[in-house]
Design a protein around this motif. Sequence first.
Motif, mmCIF file in Angstrom:
data_model
loop_
_atom_site.group_PDB
_atom_site.id
_atom_site.type_symbol
_atom_site.label_atom_id
_atom_site.label_comp_id
_atom_site.label_asym_id
_atom_site.label_seq_id
_atom_site.Cartn_x
_atom_site.Cartn_y
_atom_site.Cartn_z
ATOM 1 N N LEU A 23 -19.939 -18.463 17.163
ATOM 2 C CA LEU A 23 -20.172 -18.025 15.783
ATOM 3 C C LEU A 23 -20.211 -16.505 15.669
ATOM 4 O O LEU A 23 -19.849 -15.948 14.639
ATOM 5 C CB LEU A 23 -21.472 -18.622 15.236
ATOM 6 N N ILE A 26 -16.095 -15.459 16.564
ATOM 7 C CA ILE A 26 -15.066 -15.874 15.612
ATOM 8 C C ILE A 26 -15.428 -15.356 14.217
ATOM 9 O O ILE A 26 -16.554 -15.537 13.765
ATOM 10 C CB ILE A 26 -14.942 -17.413 15.600
ATOM 11 N N THR A 28 -16.169 -15.524 10.758
ATOM 12 C CA THR A 28 -16.493 -16.546 9.766
ATOM 13 C C THR A 28 -17.438 -15.942 8.738
ATOM 14 O O THR A 28 -18.148 -14.979 9.013
ATOM 15 C CB THR A 28 -17.183 -17.773 10.410
ATOM 16 N N THR A 29 -17.436 -16.544 7.568
ATOM 17 C CA THR A 29 -18.350 -16.075 6.527
ATOM 18 C C THR A 29 -19.758 -16.569 6.827
ATOM 19 O O THR A 29 -19.960 -17.489 7.629
ATOM 20 C CB THR A 29 -17.926 -16.610 5.149
ATOM 21 N N SER A 30 -20.718 -16.000 6.156
ATOM 22 C CA SER A 30 -22.106 -16.441 6.363
ATOM 23 C C SER A 30 -22.282 -17.885 5.893
ATOM 24 O O SER A 30 -23.043 -18.644 6.489
ATOM 25 C CB SER A 30 -23.082 -15.512 5.647
ATOM 26 N N GLU A 32 -19.988 -20.276 6.054
ATOM 27 C CA GLU A 32 -19.416 -21.128 7.094
ATOM 28 C C GLU A 32 -20.373 -21.244 8.282
ATOM 29 O O GLU A 32 -20.532 -22.324 8.853
ATOM 30 C CB GLU A 32 -18.066 -20.583 7.559
ATOM 31 N N LYS A 33 -20.996 -20.144 8.620
ATOM 32 C CA LYS A 33 -21.962 -20.167 9.723
ATOM 33 C C LYS A 33 -23.154 -21.052 9.387
ATOM 34 O O LYS A 33 -23.625 -21.825 10.215
ATOM 35 C CB LYS A 33 -22.436 -18.751 10.055
ATOM 36 N N PHE A 36 -22.145 -24.681 9.522
ATOM 37 C CA PHE A 36 -22.049 -25.155 10.905
ATOM 38 C C PHE A 36 -23.432 -25.376 11.502
ATOM 39 O O PHE A 36 -23.648 -26.334 12.252
ATOM 40 C CB PHE A 36 -21.242 -24.184 11.774
ATOM 41 N N GLU A 65 -19.952 -26.327 3.182
ATOM 42 C CA GLU A 65 -18.643 -26.309 3.855
ATOM 43 C C GLU A 65 -17.518 -26.473 2.842
ATOM 44 O O GLU A 65 -17.565 -27.355 1.993
ATOM 45 C CB GLU A 65 -18.575 -27.426 4.902
ATOM 46 N N ASP A 67 -14.012 -26.118 4.043
ATOM 47 C CA ASP A 67 -12.817 -26.524 4.773
ATOM 48 C C ASP A 67 -12.701 -28.054 4.813
ATOM 49 O O ASP A 67 -13.612 -28.724 5.297
ATOM 50 C CB ASP A 67 -12.866 -25.967 6.200
ATOM 51 N N ASP A 70 -13.175 -29.672 8.349
ATOM 52 C CA ASP A 70 -14.569 -29.687 8.790
ATOM 53 C C ASP A 70 -15.389 -30.686 7.982
ATOM 54 O O ASP A 70 -16.240 -31.397 8.521
ATOM 55 C CB ASP A 70 -15.186 -28.290 8.691
#
Length: 168
Positions: A23, A26, A28-30, A32-33, A36, A65, A67, A70
């Motif tokens: 994390l 890669i 990624t936006t906050s 997305e983090k 996850f 999320e 995506d 995902d």
Amino acid sequence: MPRSRSNGNFIDKTFSIVANILLRIIPTTSGEKEAFTYYRDGMSAQSEGNYAEALQNYYEAMRLEIDPYDRSYILYNIGLIHTRNGEHTKALEYYFRALERNPFLPQAFNNMAVICHYRGEQAIRQGDSEIAEAWFDQAAEYWKQAIALTPGNYSQAYNWVKLKKPFE
């Protein structure tokens, strides 16, 4: 403290460490983090049998999320919990929703087939062979799709389908 930091399981701790490193590396936006993190905490709770907590985490991950790929795995895991809890109609709904976003989830097709097969067996026990046949036909269709995606897997299902209805 998030579940992922408090879990005592070695494998979960290792996964959490690797996931945290990824994390950071890669881009990624906050959001997305955060999604996850909820997903990871949901998997951890699910693996420990804490299904209510897992569902809460998965629903929160779904809220964050964006995506579709995902989201398909989050929906699939929600389906697993409903299957485990015997809520087969809800489970099928979540497997369908997962497959709408990612049609390459053979495990979702397999689980749907297992539910249909189970319902066919229930119909036989209730003396309704016509309904049983419909459920078994649906199970065969789902298993064919799972097998088509991962040839060589689901050998028992392949044999059952082959006996029931040879591949066209």
